[in-house]
Design an enzyme around this catalytic site. Structure first.
Site, PDB file in Angstrom:
ATOM      1  N   THR A 170      22.069  17.148   4.875  1.00  0.00           N
ATOM      2  CA  THR A 170      21.639  16.635   3.503  1.00  0.00           C
ATOM      3  C   THR A 170      21.770  17.629   2.520  1.00  0.00           C
ATOM      4  OG1 THR A 170      19.296  16.087   3.887  1.00  0.00           O
ATOM      5  CG2 THR A 170      21.063  14.217   4.225  1.00  0.00           C
TER       6      THR A 170
ATOM      7  N   LYS B 143      18.799  18.287  11.331  1.00  0.00           N
ATOM      8  CA  LYS B 143      18.865  18.594   9.908  1.00  0.00           C
ATOM      9  C   LYS B 143      17.463  18.513   9.477  1.00  0.00           C
ATOM     10  CE  LYS B 143      18.988  15.869   7.083  1.00  0.00           C
ATOM     11  NZ  LYS B 143      17.977  15.204   6.034  1.00  0.00           N
TER      12      LYS B 143
ATOM     13  N   THR C 133      15.239  12.518   5.888  1.00  0.00           N
ATOM     14  CA  THR C 133      14.698  13.961   6.211  1.00  0.00           C
ATOM     15  C   THR C 133      14.965  14.415   7.595  1.00  0.00           C
ATOM     16  OG1 THR C 133      12.835  13.277   4.777  1.00  0.00           O
ATOM     17  CG2 THR C 133      12.117  14.769   6.479  1.00  0.00           C
TER      18      THR C 133
ATOM     19  N   GLU D  46      13.988  23.343   0.405  1.00  0.00           N
ATOM     20  CA  GLU D  46      14.673  23.378  -0.819  1.00  0.00           C
ATOM     21  C   GLU D  46      14.152  24.311  -1.646  1.00  0.00           C
ATOM     22  OE1 GLU D  46      13.936  19.322  -1.541  1.00  0.00           O
ATOM     23  OE2 GLU D  46      15.828  18.876  -0.794  1.00  0.00           O
TER      24      GLU D  46
ATOM     25  N   ASN E 123      14.530  19.002  -7.296  1.00  0.00           N
ATOM     26  CA  ASN E 123      13.663  17.771  -6.833  1.00  0.00           C
ATOM     27  C   ASN E 123      13.418  17.154  -8.171  1.00  0.00           C
ATOM     28  OD1 ASN E 123      13.086  17.428  -4.034  1.00  0.00           O
ATOM     29  ND2 ASN E 123      12.278  19.377  -4.116  1.00  0.00           N
TER      30      ASN E 123
END
Lengths: 431, 431
Positions: free
Chosen positions: B174, B205, B216, B304, B426
């Site tokens: 993702t 992942k 997630t 991230e 985010n």
């Protein structure tokens, strides 16, 4: 409280607002900038009832230990109360992680203030806020305390005294962008003290529970209501649990968190003390709650880099602990906080935080509103007007409301969003 | 494990590396971009032992519930094991917070895969990752599954099969910037299976436990070692506790976290199963641990916006729970994570996090090293070379090492720093 008691909030109030107290802030020399106030002194005319709540962090700072000793506290985390005459606070250095030498410095600070004020060192409470791991110099106190007392003695009239109180609020600031202070007054009519007016005054610092390195939330509350130390302690503990303990900026409890309360009784000299269960005590508790919650909200709104105050309300929890865990987990979620920063009514992140909070509920029961818009009902997505949500995100306060439908308990937490500025402030702080 | 067993890591490995399994990723149509793979299928040649660990989030997603049913799990959070033939995973839609309709979609997905593969729906495990609160369409499965099976059947030789396995790892991504996969092989010589070579392959992942909205962490592990379902489950649970459960990017446990393990026994057909307490089982456990820890570190490093992998090691804790709480609190601290982003060896923030973690210790005993530099000894600041620290911050991995000197337990957690990019990703994700 009784309906006949009215609270009057004064945004220009401070610890100097309650009778029997003076407060002042000076530049003593803890910080290099001579324009920056860095020491606050709050002095009671007479020894008075005192209570405190302290950080539960194992790495508690030296002044926390010494103030605890002076209030005859038992274990960390337990209520502390006793008698005090003065509170001294420096900003710039936290006196945390400084070992025996730090304890010695805190004790000598109290000696020095006690001598200048004319009271035993044990009647002096001390707090520090600033960088961890650096040693506190005593020279700034040696010059700053007498200068502060001289200025207090020279104050000419109520306006000058009020200004000195506001200077105290500025002197304890670290990364705060605004001083935080206020006072709440209520009449003694109808609560057994006809003709009297009682005041609760306070100052606080803390941009949320946010920077251990800048060592964190400190508040001083004064009142001219008459209370015994244990009753003052009970009221303070209840109030702190509803206010400062409901603020979270980045889930931290610092090494130096301290909240002092002092009660002079000067508004009703010779009168009976406020006793739990009486209308007078209820009025005092309400005034204290209002003031503490106002300052707590101001802390959250002043969180480092904050662009929005976030108010998380959880209702319908099975227990008070569940309500707290659910609200706290949402309020601490970096994903929720970045979503608010991005003006995204992202209820999936709220749901995920609730789900891992440990609070007991069924996902099929959960309702979530963001900014007053229903976004989740019975655990399922609700279509909402995204444009309307974006409009509402322009407000300075973002309400996230949850109903777990698992019981009757509720709570409210305050936090702020996570911005680029937060990363800049905290990534670049020491450099 | 016995000294004679050597593990060989293959960074190009995948779930297709273990004998008895095929794996592939295709574009099925969950995502609009036709170039983007969005469905992975792992198929065993025969029904085989299967085990799983799932999220404990109350808001668990529909595929988690259905896979639990298929593995005859009791309560959430308990080990789940049984028999399985295929695993199907889509990315793009999490099928979380979708109610009865979501459960129905997950069940129909298993029906559809079972029919295509030729096994009961109950032998199909399902996982989803993507946006919460949107409904999963079945059409992409209806076309994607047959296409995937056809491609697997057409694969010409080991290289083509290996490439298909890598495509599976890409199909479950993702916000991951890199696919995460690998394999570990060990010889059966010396552990009772002379001449055999066993392989554990995996894909995962997750950019940390990070985006509930992107739902997630998912991993699929295959092995050609022979294990019974309960033994496989025991090994998997132990391994997950040492690896994926020690990764934290922003303190989140998502709605969809799932780790599947399948054991075909194809490397030792007809041989006895690996039994706990034997050298063979110990070798398998070590291979599984190495693979899972490698993938867990890769997740943290791919957090991230991450610029640095942070490894937090806590030693000298009184209990394993204390070690975990201390390491986890440090690893989750936004202040620690922003300090690393700012290349600041700010041990005061580490100390403050330890102090509020709930772990029992005395501040006078604590030692802290950052990047191999002693920065705190016995709870007190240690002068260190700031220039040397800045040089060491250039490394991709930042080690924070703590000794609480309160006992014998230790643990390691992995996380990443908090960057401006994190806030951007985010804050802007849905818009």
């Amino acid at each position: 409280m009784t309906d006949s008691v009215k609270l009057v909030f004064n945004p220009a109030g401070s610890p100097a607002s309650a009778r029997g107290f003076s407060a002042i802030g000076v530049h003593a020399g803890f910080r290099p900038d001579p324009e920056r106030l860095d020491m606050a002194l709050v002095v009671a005319d007479e020894p008075c009832a005192a209570a405190a709540t302290f950080t539960t962090n194992v790495f508690c700072a030296a002044p926390v230990r010494v103030s605890r000793e002076h209030l005859d506290e038992g274990a960390p985390g337990q209520p502390a109360y006793g008698c005090a005459r003065a509170v001294v606070i420096n900003s710039g250095i936290a006196n945390a992680a400084t070992g025996e030498r730090g304890l010695e410095a805190a004790r000598e600070t109290c000696e020095l203030v006690g001598e200048a004020v004319g009271c035993p060192a044990a009647e002096v409470l001390v707090a520090s806020t600033g960088v961890i791991g650096q040693h506190l110099r005593l020279e700034p106190f040696a010059t700053g305390v007498p200068a502060a007392l001289a200025a207090l003695a020279a104050a000419d009239g109520p306006e000058a005294r009020a200004d000195q109180g506001l200077a105290a609020a500025r002197a304890i600031m670290t990364t705060d962008t605004r001083p935080k202070h206020g006072a709440v007054a209520f009449s003694g009519d109808g609560i057994g003290y006809p003709g009297a007016t009682f005041t609760v005054g306070a100052m606080a610092k803390g941009a949320g529970m946010i920077m251990p390195n800048m060592a964190t939330m400190i508040a001083v509350i004064t009142t001219d209501a008459p209370l015994t130390p244990p009753d003052l302690s009970a009221a303070l503990t209840a109030s702190v649990n509803r206010s400062f303990n409901k603020v979270t900026v980045d889930s931290d409890t610092s090494t130096n968190d301290t909240c002092f309360a002092l009660a002079s009784g000067a508004a009703a000299p010779g009168g009976p003390t406020f006793t739990p269960g009486t209308p007078a005590f209820a009025a005092f508790q309400e005034a204290l709650d209002e003031l503490a919650c106002t300052l707590a909200r101001a802390m959250a709104a002043d969180g480092e880099g904050a662009t929005r105050l976030i108010t998380v309300t959880v209702r319908g929890a099975a227990t008070a602990d569940d309500a707290d865990a659910a609200a706290r987990t949402v309020a601490n979620s970096p994903l929720v906080k970045t979503a608010v920063y991005g003006h995204d009514a992202n209820w999936g992140r709220v749901a995920a935080a609730l789900g891992r909070s440990g609070a007991r509920f069924s996902q099929e029961d959960v309702d979530i509103d963001i900014l007053g818009l229903p976004v989740c009902r019975a655990g399922l997505v609700v279509d909402f007007d995204e444009d309307e949500a974006l409009r509402r995100f322009e407000e300075p306060e973002v309400a996230i409301e949850v109903d777990l439908h698992a019981g009757e308990e509720s709570t409210t937490m305050w936090t702020c969003d996570f911005s680029h500025e937060y990363v800049t402030i905290n990534g670049d702080y020491r450099s």
